[in-house]
Design an enzyme around this catalytic site. Structure first.
Site, PDB file in Angstrom:
ATOM      1  N   ARG A  37      45.152  41.327  40.042  1.00  0.00           N
ATOM      2  CA  ARG A  37      45.206  42.800  40.113  1.00  0.00           C
ATOM      3  C   ARG A  37      46.340  43.352  39.257  1.00  0.00           C
ATOM      4  O   ARG A  37      46.256  44.488  38.785  1.00  0.00           O
ATOM      5  CB  ARG A  37      45.353  43.234  41.587  1.00  0.00           C
ATOM      6  CG  ARG A  37      45.172  44.748  41.814  1.00  0.00           C
ATOM      7  CD  ARG A  37      45.022  45.063  43.294  1.00  0.00           C
ATOM      8  NE  ARG A  37      44.759  46.480  43.552  1.00  0.00           N
ATOM      9  CZ  ARG A  37      45.671  47.364  43.930  1.00  0.00           C
ATOM     10  NH1 ARG A  37      46.920  46.997  44.126  1.00  0.00           N
ATOM     11  NH2 ARG A  37      45.332  48.631  44.132  1.00  0.00           N
ATOM     12  N   ILE A  63      43.696  53.444  41.071  1.00  0.00           N
ATOM     13  CA  ILE A  63      43.036  52.171  41.396  1.00  0.00           C
ATOM     14  C   ILE A  63      43.046  52.144  42.918  1.00  0.00           C
ATOM     15  O   ILE A  63      44.085  52.376  43.548  1.00  0.00           O
ATOM     16  CB  ILE A  63      43.764  50.960  40.764  1.00  0.00           C
ATOM     17  CG1 ILE A  63      43.106  49.633  41.168  1.00  0.00           C
ATOM     18  CG2 ILE A  63      45.251  50.918  41.044  1.00  0.00           C
ATOM     19  CD1 ILE A  63      43.612  48.411  40.352  1.00  0.00           C
ATOM     20  N   SER A  64      41.883  51.920  43.528  1.00  0.00           N
ATOM     21  CA  SER A  64      41.785  52.037  44.995  1.00  0.00           C
ATOM     22  C   SER A  64      42.633  50.983  45.703  1.00  0.00           C
ATOM     23  O   SER A  64      42.932  49.921  45.146  1.00  0.00           O
ATOM     24  CB  SER A  64      40.327  51.876  45.447  1.00  0.00           C
ATOM     25  OG  SER A  64      39.515  52.870  44.885  1.00  0.00           O
ATOM     26  N   GLN A  65      42.970  51.305  46.958  1.00  0.00           N
ATOM     27  CA  GLN A  65      43.716  50.366  47.816  1.00  0.00           C
ATOM     28  C   GLN A  65      42.882  49.091  48.002  1.00  0.00           C
ATOM     29  O   GLN A  65      41.664  49.177  48.229  1.00  0.00           O
ATOM     30  CB  GLN A  65      43.935  51.055  49.158  1.00  0.00           C
ATOM     31  CG  GLN A  65      44.702  50.244  50.159  1.00  0.00           C
ATOM     32  CD  GLN A  65      44.802  50.950  51.515  1.00  0.00           C
ATOM     33  OE1 GLN A  65      44.443  52.118  51.644  1.00  0.00           O
ATOM     34  NE2 GLN A  65      45.274  50.239  52.509  1.00  0.00           N
ATOM     35  N   PRO A  66      43.488  47.902  47.912  1.00  0.00           N
ATOM     36  CA  PRO A  66      42.721  46.665  48.089  1.00  0.00           C
ATOM     37  C   PRO A  66      41.882  46.634  49.378  1.00  0.00           C
ATOM     38  O   PRO A  66      40.733  46.202  49.358  1.00  0.00           O
ATOM     39  CB  PRO A  66      43.804  45.583  48.081  1.00  0.00           C
ATOM     40  CG  PRO A  66      44.882  46.161  47.217  1.00  0.00           C
ATOM     41  CD  PRO A  66      44.886  47.632  47.508  1.00  0.00           C
TER      42      PRO A  66
END
Ligand code: SAM
Length: 219
Positions: A37, A63-66
């Protein structure tokens, strides 16, 4: 771009954190474990890559939260070879997770700058989803029907076009709500005229723009 033992260790820790928050699909956890990431971050912000947080990218997007990536991916229940449409390529990280899950991925991005970055960058990492630039708020009828559709931006309502573009048995995962918080809506297409809907609370996405999204004052 280096993927050191330190990065790999931090990734394992992130996988544990996401699993503790309720992700049980081993294939999804494995995908997060495999994808570096930090490659999706500007090197000066690299230390944030393995925090379970969304992070700003360019043009005011994120970028979205994992955990969110994992939650949406888990809800899609992907089988190898499934055709999946992603609306909101952004950094391309979620698209790589879908590829790792064995999907044939079509992904569309509204912001030209992000699309241009993704088409150059993802192949360098060895990922080749089909990438498009444009308004995906009405889906992409050209390649329909899909086994699954994932929307990675917050929509005001569920666009009918997306349900139409699903196969019978297909699944749509879309955050729906206002500009601050959304519920994650899962729609399963039972027959051509029948759907089943489930809702999960408390997510926060950047807005879905375009014809079926929120109005974009800058375009
Ligand atoms: N999936 C992304 C990732 O892994 O980095 C997260 C993307 S971000 C939370 C949401 C993205 O949706 C933004 O890049 C935004 O430009 C895009 N977007 C918003 N409205 C869109 C639309 N109508 N069609 C396609 N993309 C859209």
């Amino acid at each position: 771009m280096e993927d050191s033992y330190k990065h790999k260790g931090l990734r394992k820790q992130l996988v544990r954190e996401v699993a503790e928050k309720g992700i049980y699909d081993r294939r999804v956890l494995d995908a997060i474990n495999v994808i570096p990431r930090h490659f999706f971050f500007d090197p000066i912000f690299e230390t944030h890559a393995y925090e379970d947080k969304a992070f700003p990218i360019e043009v005011g997007q994120t970028i979205s939260q994992p955990f969110t990536v994992a939650f949406q991916s888990q809800l899609l229940k992907i089988n190898k070879g499934d055709k999946i449409l992603e609306i909101g390529t952004g950094s391309g990280y979620q698209a790589c997770v879908l590829v790792e899950l064995g999907a044939r991925v079509y992904t569309i991005e509204y912001q030209k700058k992000l699309y241009q970055k993704a088409i150059r960058f993802l192949p360098k990492l060895g990922y080749q989803p089909h990438m498009y630039h444009g308004d995906g708020s009405k889906g992409m009828s050209k390649f329909a029907p899909y086994d699954g559709i994932i929307v990675t931006a917050g929509a005001p309502t569920v666009p009918n076009e997306l349900i139409q573009q699903l196969k019978v048995g297909g699944r749509l995962v879309i955050p729906v709500g206002n500009n601050e918080t959304q519920s994650m809506v899962l729609i399963e297409k039972i027959t051509d005229n029948k759907i089943r809907k489930k809702q999960f609370e408390n997510f926060s996405f950047v807005p879905l723009l375009g014809e079926k999204g929120w109005s974009d004052s800058k375009t």
